[in-house]
Design a protein around this motif. Structure first.
Motif, PDB file in Angstrom:
ATOM      1  N   THR A 155     -70.889  28.265  75.817  1.00 48.46           N
ATOM      2  CA  THR A 155     -69.722  28.189  74.934  1.00 48.46           C
ATOM      3  C   THR A 155     -68.622  29.124  75.416  1.00 48.46           C
ATOM      4  O   THR A 155     -67.441  28.755  75.454  1.00 48.46           O
ATOM      5  CB  THR A 155     -70.126  28.564  73.499  1.00 48.46           C
ATOM      6  N   LEU A 156     -69.004  30.345  75.789  1.00 53.48           N
ATOM      7  CA  LEU A 156     -68.020  31.304  76.311  1.00 53.48           C
ATOM      8  C   LEU A 156     -67.386  30.787  77.591  1.00 53.48           C
ATOM      9  O   LEU A 156     -66.155  30.860  77.768  1.00 53.48           O
ATOM     10  CB  LEU A 156     -68.700  32.646  76.566  1.00 53.48           C
ATOM     11  N   THR A 157     -68.207  30.235  78.471  1.00 55.12           N
ATOM     12  CA  THR A 157     -67.676  29.675  79.720  1.00 55.12           C
ATOM     13  C   THR A 157     -66.696  28.548  79.436  1.00 55.12           C
ATOM     14  O   THR A 157     -65.625  28.455  80.055  1.00 55.12           O
ATOM     15  CB  THR A 157     -68.825  29.154  80.592  1.00 55.12           C
ATOM     16  N   GLY A 158     -67.044  27.688  78.484  1.00 49.25           N
ATOM     17  CA  GLY A 158     -66.156  26.587  78.127  1.00 49.25           C
ATOM     18  C   GLY A 158     -64.820  27.062  77.593  1.00 49.25           C
ATOM     19  O   GLY A 158     -63.769  26.504  77.926  1.00 49.25           O
ATOM     20  N   VAL A 159     -64.841  28.092  76.765  1.00 48.85           N
ATOM     21  CA  VAL A 159     -63.596  28.646  76.234  1.00 48.85           C
ATOM     22  C   VAL A 159     -62.713  29.143  77.367  1.00 48.85           C
ATOM     23  O   VAL A 159     -61.497  28.876  77.407  1.00 48.85           O
ATOM     24  CB  VAL A 159     -63.895  29.790  75.243  1.00 48.85           C
ATOM     25  N   LEU A 160     -63.294  29.872  78.309  1.00 50.35           N
ATOM     26  CA  LEU A 160     -62.513  30.429  79.410  1.00 50.35           C
ATOM     27  C   LEU A 160     -61.955  29.343  80.320  1.00 50.35           C
ATOM     28  O   LEU A 160     -60.775  29.373  80.702  1.00 50.35           O
ATOM     29  CB  LEU A 160     -63.383  31.403  80.212  1.00 50.35           C
TER      30      LEU A 160
END
Length: 242
Positions: free
Chosen positions: A167-172
């Protein structure tokens, strides 16, 4: 696809929580807060390992081999074993027809596990040790594995309320590629931090009541799932798009 763009100029810009139902998004965030709280409780009071982040536990297991730390190796292994059992049980429960009913059954199992953990934890005055500590670690990991298996089975591909590195990777990546971020993803990441902070504060200042937070949140989600509050327009319990 062109016709869809004409009727909806920016479909990807819609707030994910609204697109899938605000109640479903709220349920996902509540479970993520519970995850953060349970991880803080387990890390601070149940052996210094995690109950939902198995990649971290695998790293801890590897480090324990290098440092010859038998206690860390044992606790990492117990947490992973509990998580695996929980995920398998939850995956088996939700397999088949009537997914909404099966999802509630899986949530009930998680709630019973957390309720039992809280009862034993309270009997130890918030400071379990020895075999009791190991047992509670296994139960906590089982509950988180069950939640992971449930959301994996009934949610959209890649969606999670426990392990959020993706999820964090997707946000970035989305922020760099399109200049937009998904509200639900941000809410889930924030919920994890809030849950961990609250769990840590409870362990430090009200240890006896610490498991009440994750237990209560899972209970609220289960209760809401019995109404339309935690379902989207298609009757799903979880967001079907981020």
């Amino acid at each position: 696809m062109a016709e869809e763009s004409d009727t909806d100029p920016a479909p990807k810009a819609r707030p994910p929580g609204r697109a899938c139902g605000s109640g479903a998004a709220a349920a996902a965030v509540a479970l993520t807060v519970a995850t953060g709280a349970m991880d803080a409780i387990s890390f601070l009071a149940l052996g210094g390992v995690f109950t939902s982040v198995m990649t971290a536990n695998l790293s801890l297991l590897g480090m324990s081999t290098a440092s010859l730390d038998a206690a860390l190796a044992r606790d990492s292994a117990v947490a992973m074993a509990g998580y695996i059992v929980g995920a398998l049980v939850s995956g088996r429960i939700v397999r088949g027809s009537r997914p909404a009913l099966r999802a509630r059954c899986a949530l009930t199992v998680e709630l019973l596990a957390l309720g039992g953990l809280w009862a034993v934890w309270a009997s130890a005055d918030g400071h379990p040790a020895g075999g009791r500590q190991l047992g509670l670690l296994a139960v906590a990991a089982l509950a988180m594995g069950g939640q992971s298996g449930l959301v994996r089975a009934v949610g959209p591909p890649g969606f999670s309320t426990t392990y959020l590195t993706g999820t964090l990777t997707g946000v970035l990546v989305d922020a760099v590629r399109s200049g937009t971020v998904r509200r639900l993803s941000i809410a889930l990441l924030g919920g994890l931090v809030v849950g961990a902070a609250a769990g840590g504060l409870l362990v430090a200042h009200a240890a006896r009541a610490a498991p009440a937070l994750p237990t209560g949140l899972v209970g609220l989600v289960l209760l809401a799932s019995l109404t339309s509050l935690a379902r989207d327009a298609q009757g799903h319990l979880w967001p079907h798009s981020e």
